[in-house]
Each structure stands twice: as C-alpha cells, then as structure tokens.
Design a protein around this motif. Structure first.
Motif, PDB file in Angstrom:
ATOM      1  N   PHE A 196       0.837  -1.208   0.000  1.00 49.18           N
ATOM      2  CA  PHE A 196       0.000   0.000   0.000  1.00 49.18           C
ATOM      3  C   PHE A 196       0.872   1.258   0.000  1.00 49.18           C
ATOM      4  O   PHE A 196       0.625   2.201  -0.765  1.00 49.18           O
ATOM      5  CB  PHE A 196      -0.907  -0.008   1.223  1.00 49.18           C
ATOM      6  CG  PHE A 196      -1.594   1.300   1.470  1.00 49.18           C
ATOM      7  CD1 PHE A 196      -2.658   1.711   0.686  1.00 49.18           C
ATOM      8  CD2 PHE A 196      -1.162   2.152   2.493  1.00 49.18           C
ATOM      9  CE1 PHE A 196      -3.286   2.925   0.902  1.00 49.18           C
ATOM     10  CE2 PHE A 196      -1.786   3.372   2.723  1.00 49.18           C
ATOM     11  CZ  PHE A 196      -2.852   3.759   1.925  1.00 49.18           C
ATOM     12  N   GLY A 197       1.909   1.253   0.838  1.00 50.16           N
ATOM     13  CA  GLY A 197       2.739   2.447   0.955  1.00 50.16           C
ATOM     14  C   GLY A 197       3.542   2.726  -0.302  1.00 50.16           C
ATOM     15  O   GLY A 197       3.626   3.886  -0.753  1.00 50.16           O
ATOM     16  N   THR A 198       4.124   1.688  -0.880  1.00 51.66           N
ATOM     17  CA  THR A 198       4.964   1.911  -2.065  1.00 51.66           C
ATOM     18  C   THR A 198       4.136   2.191  -3.312  1.00 51.66           C
ATOM     19  O   THR A 198       4.589   2.888  -4.210  1.00 51.66           O
ATOM     20  CB  THR A 198       5.848   0.685  -2.323  1.00 51.66           C
ATOM     21  OG1 THR A 198       5.023  -0.489  -2.404  1.00 51.66           O
ATOM     22  CG2 THR A 198       6.867   0.505  -1.204  1.00 51.66           C
ATOM     23  N   ARG A 199       2.910   1.628  -3.370  1.00 50.54           N
ATOM     24  CA  ARG A 199       2.109   1.781  -4.581  1.00 50.54           C
ATOM     25  C   ARG A 199       1.164   2.972  -4.533  1.00 50.54           C
ATOM     26  O   ARG A 199       1.036   3.724  -5.506  1.00 50.54           O
ATOM     27  CB  ARG A 199       1.302   0.490  -4.808  1.00 50.54           C
ATOM     28  CG  ARG A 199       0.461   0.481  -6.075  1.00 50.54           C
ATOM     29  CD  ARG A 199       1.339   0.646  -7.323  1.00 50.54           C
ATOM     30  NE  ARG A 199       2.311  -0.433  -7.379  1.00 50.54           N
ATOM     31  CZ  ARG A 199       2.087  -1.612  -7.951  1.00 50.54           C
ATOM     32  NH1 ARG A 199       0.924  -1.845  -8.516  1.00 50.54           N
ATOM     33  NH2 ARG A 199       3.035  -2.544  -7.970  1.00 50.54           N
ATOM     34  N   TYR A 200       0.472   3.156  -3.423  1.00 51.36           N
ATOM     35  CA  TYR A 200      -0.586   4.164  -3.376  1.00 51.36           C
ATOM     36  C   TYR A 200      -0.279   5.364  -2.484  1.00 51.36           C
ATOM     37  O   TYR A 200      -0.903   6.413  -2.634  1.00 51.36           O
ATOM     38  CB  TYR A 200      -1.899   3.521  -2.899  1.00 51.36           C
ATOM     39  CG  TYR A 200      -2.376   2.402  -3.782  1.00 51.36           C
ATOM     40  CD1 TYR A 200      -2.860   2.659  -5.060  1.00 51.36           C
ATOM     41  CD2 TYR A 200      -2.316   1.082  -3.352  1.00 51.36           C
ATOM     42  CE1 TYR A 200      -3.293   1.636  -5.888  1.00 51.36           C
ATOM     43  CE2 TYR A 200      -2.740   0.041  -4.161  1.00 51.36           C
ATOM     44  CZ  TYR A 200      -3.223   0.320  -5.428  1.00 51.36           C
ATOM     45  OH  TYR A 200      -3.642  -0.703  -6.239  1.00 51.36           O
ATOM     46  N   ALA A 201       0.612   5.224  -1.536  1.00 54.28           N
ATOM     47  CA  ALA A 201       0.877   6.346  -0.615  1.00 54.28           C
ATOM     48  C   ALA A 201       2.362   6.404  -0.276  1.00 54.28           C
ATOM     49  O   ALA A 201       2.764   6.112   0.857  1.00 54.28           O
ATOM     50  CB  ALA A 201       0.035   6.188   0.656  1.00 54.28           C
ATOM     51  N   GLY A 212       4.205   8.734   0.359  1.00 56.17           N
ATOM     52  CA  GLY A 212       4.520   9.667   1.442  1.00 56.17           C
ATOM     53  C   GLY A 212       4.358   9.060   2.818  1.00 56.17           C
ATOM     54  O   GLY A 212       4.897   9.587   3.804  1.00 56.17           O
ATOM     55  N   LEU A 213       3.593   7.938   2.896  1.00 49.57           N
ATOM     56  CA  LEU A 213       3.369   7.288   4.189  1.00 49.57           C
ATOM     57  C   LEU A 213       4.322   6.129   4.443  1.00 49.57           C
ATOM     58  O   LEU A 213       4.434   5.659   5.589  1.00 49.57           O
ATOM     59  CB  LEU A 213       1.926   6.756   4.272  1.00 49.57           C
ATOM     60  CG  LEU A 213       0.820   7.789   4.473  1.00 49.57           C
ATOM     61  CD1 LEU A 213      -0.545   7.111   4.425  1.00 49.57           C
ATOM     62  CD2 LEU A 213       1.005   8.518   5.800  1.00 49.57           C
ATOM     63  N   LEU A 236       1.958   5.174   9.426  1.00 51.06           N
ATOM     64  CA  LEU A 236       1.672   3.849   8.869  1.00 51.06           C
ATOM     65  C   LEU A 236       1.981   2.754   9.894  1.00 51.06           C
ATOM     66  O   LEU A 236       1.258   1.759   9.980  1.00 51.06           O
ATOM     67  CB  LEU A 236       2.505   3.622   7.604  1.00 51.06           C
ATOM     68  CG  LEU A 236       2.070   2.422   6.741  1.00 51.06           C
ATOM     69  CD1 LEU A 236       0.645   2.607   6.247  1.00 51.06           C
ATOM     70  CD2 LEU A 236       3.012   2.216   5.562  1.00 51.06           C
ATOM     71  N   LEU A 237       3.048   2.945  10.680  1.00 51.97           N
ATOM     72  CA  LEU A 237       3.375   1.965  11.726  1.00 51.97           C
ATOM     73  C   LEU A 237       2.277   1.928  12.784  1.00 51.97           C
ATOM     74  O   LEU A 237       1.852   0.842  13.218  1.00 51.97           O
ATOM     75  CB  LEU A 237       4.718   2.320  12.361  1.00 51.97           C
ATOM     76  CG  LEU A 237       5.202   1.399  13.489  1.00 51.97           C
ATOM     77  CD1 LEU A 237       5.381  -0.032  12.988  1.00 51.97           C
ATOM     78  CD2 LEU A 237       6.520   1.919  14.081  1.00 51.97           C
ATOM     79  N   VAL A 238       1.794   3.103  13.173  1.00 54.38           N
ATOM     80  CA  VAL A 238       0.709   3.153  14.167  1.00 54.38           C
ATOM     81  C   VAL A 238      -0.555   2.510  13.610  1.00 54.38           C
ATOM     82  O   VAL A 238      -1.281   1.796  14.324  1.00 54.38           O
ATOM     83  CB  VAL A 238       0.451   4.617  14.583  1.00 54.38           C
ATOM     84  CG1 VAL A 238      -0.828   4.724  15.417  1.00 54.38           C
ATOM     85  CG2 VAL A 238       1.631   5.162  15.383  1.00 54.38           C
TER      86      VAL A 238
END
Length: 547
Positions: A408-413, A415-416, A422-424
C-alpha cells in the motif's frame, strides 16, 4: 392567560413525568445515530483494507508464475513445517497446561497461590527473548552446554523443529493454563460430588463430568496457542526452522515479493482453517461459564503433594528461572560477545517504544469507541459485522500485515511508507479487538435508564453521552488502552518491516544485536520488556481475584 400557562406547565410536567417513568421502566434509550454507525463502519473497513491490498498485490502475479511458486517444493515443505509446529506446540501446551490448572485449582497443594502466579508468569517473556536465552544456554558454547560437557553430557542441538517446539511451548502454555483455570473456577463442584456419591472415582468423574464442561476453556487456550505459533516470527527465525513467517520475511528482504505475497495468502488460509476448526468445537451448552465460582478442595494430595510440587518446580525452573537467569548473566557478564560490538544501547530507544506505543494506544482507543458503542447499543447486523471485522486484523500475522502495508505504501501512498503514521495504523489493525472488547463490556454495563433520564431532561444525545455515558465507560477505555500499549511494546515483525529508517525501538534493537550475536547488549531492553509485560499479567490475575 396566567391560568392557561399554569395548565400548560402542569400538562408539560405530567408528560415529562410520564415519559421519565416509561424510560426508567423499560430501561431503553435511543439507538446510536446514523453518523456513529457510519463511523463504526468506516473503522471496520479500514481494518479490513490490508487484506484487500494483499489480494490486489497477488493479482499482479502472472498465472504461470503463481502456479510455479505455489507448487514449488520449498512451498510444500514450509506448509508442512508450519502445520507440524502448530500441532506439536498446541498438543504439548494442552498436555502441560491442563494438569497444572487442575493441580492448582482442585487440590490442596501447599502454597497454591504462589504456584499459580509462578506457572503463569512465563507468558510475560516474549518468545523471541526466550529463544535468545535458550540458545545462549543450550546452543554451541552455551552456558549450560559448557558446564555439562566435562561430565560427558552432550546436549542435542537446540536448533530446528525440536528447539522451536520446546521454546514456544515453554512460553505459550500459560494460555491453556489460564483459560482452563478460569473454567475450573467456574465449575460447580456439587456436580462432581454428586458423581462421586454414585461410586464414581475422581478419575472417572473427571473424565465424564469435569472434562466436558472445561473443554471450551481448554479449546479457547489451544486456539490462542495455535494462532500465536502460526504468526510467531522471532522463534522460528532464531531456531533456524523454516515456517511461513520466517520465509515470508526472508523473501520480502530479498525483494522476492511475488513469492512472499503468495505465501502470505496461504498463511491466511491456514489461519482461516484453524478458526473454522475452533468454531466447530467452541463453547456450547455444556460449558461451565456462568456458574458460581468455586475454589473448594476436591482432591487431597497426601504424599502426592511431593511429586506434584517437584513437577511445578521443574516447570518454573525451565520456563521462568532459566531465561531470567540468562538475562542476568548477560547483564553482569563481561567479555567478547557481551560487552563489545559497538552496538551501544541508548535509553532513547525505550523512549521511542513508549511514544509509538502510547500513540497506538490513543488512536486504537478512539477507533474502538464508535465500534464498541454501536455494538453494545444495537442488535443490528451492521453492528455485529463492525465488531466482528475488528477481529480479522488480530488473526492476521504481523509479517503478513507488514507485507500488505508495504504494498500500500509503495504503490498508493509513498509519502506514508516507512513513517510513524503507517506503523501506528498497523498496530491499530493488530490490536483493535483488545480495546473494542474492554470498551464494549463497559458500554453494556451502563444503565440505560440513566441516559434516558438525561434525554428526558432535555440533554441532546451528544451531551448525554459526554456527561453520562463517557464517565461510566472511562475505566473500560483506560483498560483497553493499557492492554494495547503493553502489547504494542512487544510487537516484533510488523515493527521490523514498517519502522521508519533510523527509528530504533526496544524490539528492533534486540533483534539487531541478536543478529550480530551480541546477546549481552539485549539484556537491558529484554528485561525492560519482561517488566512491562509483567504489568499485564498482574492485571489479568487481579481480575481473576476480583471475579
């Protein structure tokens, strides 16, 4: 005019008293608003979203590649290893936890309360810390291996399947012990006495009367053991035993994310099978919950008290004294491998753990509030689905959750990706049921007539909630937040995968020095985690005493 106003006021007063009496009589207040229901649904959707991202990631794998990876020889061996480990640890935990619970509840064992606490305490030691300790004691050039070698005693290798079963059983059997003990405390001993008056011996009466009623408690503990074993990453990695979690983590770090994704889906499938099996043999009409609590002595041990005490002492020595002693050795022993390495511990790592755990506890509690409130105040299908959805994330292993959020982070967000939010969020998905359960219990305990009275006196729903409901459920909110905080402090795989670069916590530091072989550096943070975990155990045992 004055008379009209007086009649109108008297009529309003009558209507107010009539409505108040009706509300107090029925004990009903208004259903949760649509806005609160939608908020609960949004929380449930967010919790389920990692599974959707994982499926989307798997859809990107070509059919031919997927078939090749799924049916590869190592994939089958990983599946068999994982299933064998779960089965062995679960059976061993039941064989150990049930007799210990029976001895501490139904016999006149000397110092029974002390042994109850001592047998339950291994649960406060994170299994990966316990694995470090066992390797340090029984591994090559280990502390106990070195002592026994001159005597001609050769200890079998601690690595592999046997070592993983030994370590995991040593630190998860208290799940079965505690749930079985709770069932025994709720068991009505009058039934056992009735069976014995019919000339049934204790063994026969236990098999035919007690065992069927405590079976749900045993099953609940076995489920916790099975899910923990299946999702545990640290112990299989330290014991060099390939399971789903270890292989997924290795594949992820070597950028073989297609294989890691497909393995994650298989791991979720095994988790679903375990939950389905448990639901078929879960609590039924024969369970003993709800009966009056009983601590009456059922069996007088006599001279059997000696071997029973020796058994308990042996269990406590292996599962509690040994790992704590090894941590003490790490703390005070100097020399190569203990004091060297350049991986100095900093107390800021502990502060980072506290900060991120506190943030996770706060966000999780806020997310749990609408779900618990709707679930506690409504019998609708939506309320039930919202509450049940939160448990899906709890059943998802941390390494699988980490992989889904990496996608999710690398593809869609972008910045997160590798940020604290994202960890929380990962912590919220993993531990939301803990906060929902505690809060929902408090919501169910609120007298609805009090809220109804406040509404009758003119308070708006939001005001009635703030001034009546919220103060009454605050203990549940605090208890849930404390449980999430303590659990987050120990969480390993999701933290390793998602923590921001340069953000070191206690668990990431422990893992780093373990990989470097400098076990001595892990003594302080490991002892800190043990102390913090002890708080949760004290809360559990105190709650048992209160009941």
């Amino acid at each position: 005019m004055a008379g009209a106003r007086g009649e109108s006021g008297a009529s309003g007063s009558v209507r107010l008293r009539t409505r108040l009496r009706a509300l107090l009589a029925t004990g009903e207040d208004e259903e949760p608003s649509v806005a609160v229901g939608l908020l609960a649904a949004a929380v449930a959707t967010a919790v389920l979203s990692p599974i959707a991202w994982l499926v989307l990631r798997a859809a990107e794998v070509g059919v031919d590649e997927a078939i090749e990876l799924v049916f590869a020889g190592n994939t089958l061996s990983v599946l068999l290893n994982s299933v064998a480990l779960v089965a062995a640890v679960t059976v061993a935990s039941v064989l150990l936890g049930v007799p210990l619970a029976v001895v501490t509840v139904q016999t006149d064992l000397p110092f029974g309360r002390f042994w109850t606490v001592a047998v339950a305490l291994p649960l406060v030691i994170p299994s990966y810390v316990g694995a470090f300790a066992f390797v340090s004691a029984f591994g090559p050039r280990g502390a106990l291996s070195g002592l026994l070698a001159p005597l001609g005693v050769e200890i079998p290798t601690i690595y592999g399947f046997g070592g993983a079963v030994l370590v995991l059983t040593a630190f998860v059997y208290p799940y079965v012990f505690l749930t079985t003990r709770a069932s025994l405390l709720s068991f009505d001993t009058a039934q056992l006495e009735a069976a014995r008056t019919l000339d049934a011996g204790y063994r026969d009466a236990f098999r035919r009367v007690v065992l069927p009623q405590i079976a749900p408690g045993v099953t609940a503990g076995a489920l916790l053991v099975a899910l923990y074993t299946l999702s545990d990453f640290g112990t299989p990695a330290i014991m060099h035993f390939d399971t789903f979690t270890r292989v997924i983590f290795v594949e992820l770090n070597t950028f073989s994310r297609n294989h890691a994704t497909l393995l994650s889906l298989q791991l979720l499938g095994v988790t679903a099978v375990i939950l389905a099996l448990e639901s078929r043999i879960g609590p039924g009409e024969a369970d003993g919950y709800g009966a009056r609590s009983s601590t009456d002595t059922v069996v007088e041990l006599g001279w059997w008290a000696v071997p029973a005490t020796l058994l308990l002492a042996a269990v406590v020595a292996v599962t509690l004294a040994l790992p704590v002693g090894i941590l003490g050795v790490w703390l005070f022993r100097s020399g190569p491998g203990y004091a060297a390495g350049g991986l100095a511990f900093e107390w800021s790592f502990g502060l980072n753990s506290v900060v991120v755990s506190a943030a996770a506890a706060l966000v999780t509690t806020l997310a749990a509030l609408p779900v618990a409130y709707v679930s506690g105040r409504s019998n609708s299908r939506l309320a039930w689905l919202a509450e049940r959805s939160t448990y899906v994330g709890y059943a998802v292993p941390g390494v699988v959750l980490g992989l889904a959020l990496v996608f999710f982070g690398t593809r869609y967000a972008p910045g997160l990706y590798q940020t604290l939010p994202l960890l929380v969020f990962a912590y919220v998905v993993r531990f939301l049921p803990q906060a929902v359960g505690a809060t929902r219990s408090s919501v169910l305990g609120v007298d609805r007539s009090l809220v109804g009275a406040a509404r009758t006196l003119g308070a708006r729903p939001r005001t009635a909630f703030r001034r009546v409901t919220l103060p009454l459920i605050t203990p549940g909110l605090v208890a849930g937040a404390a449980l999430v905080f303590l659990t987050t402090m120990k969480e390993l795989p999701a933290t390793l995968i998602l923590h921001p670069t340069g953000f070191t916590t206690l668990v990431t530091y422990i893992w780093r020095v373990q990989e470097a072989g400098y076990y001595g550096r892990a003594a302080v943070p490991a002892l800190a985690l043990v102390v913090i975990s002890s708080v949760s155990m004290l809360v559990i045992l105190r709650g048992e005493d209160t009941e």
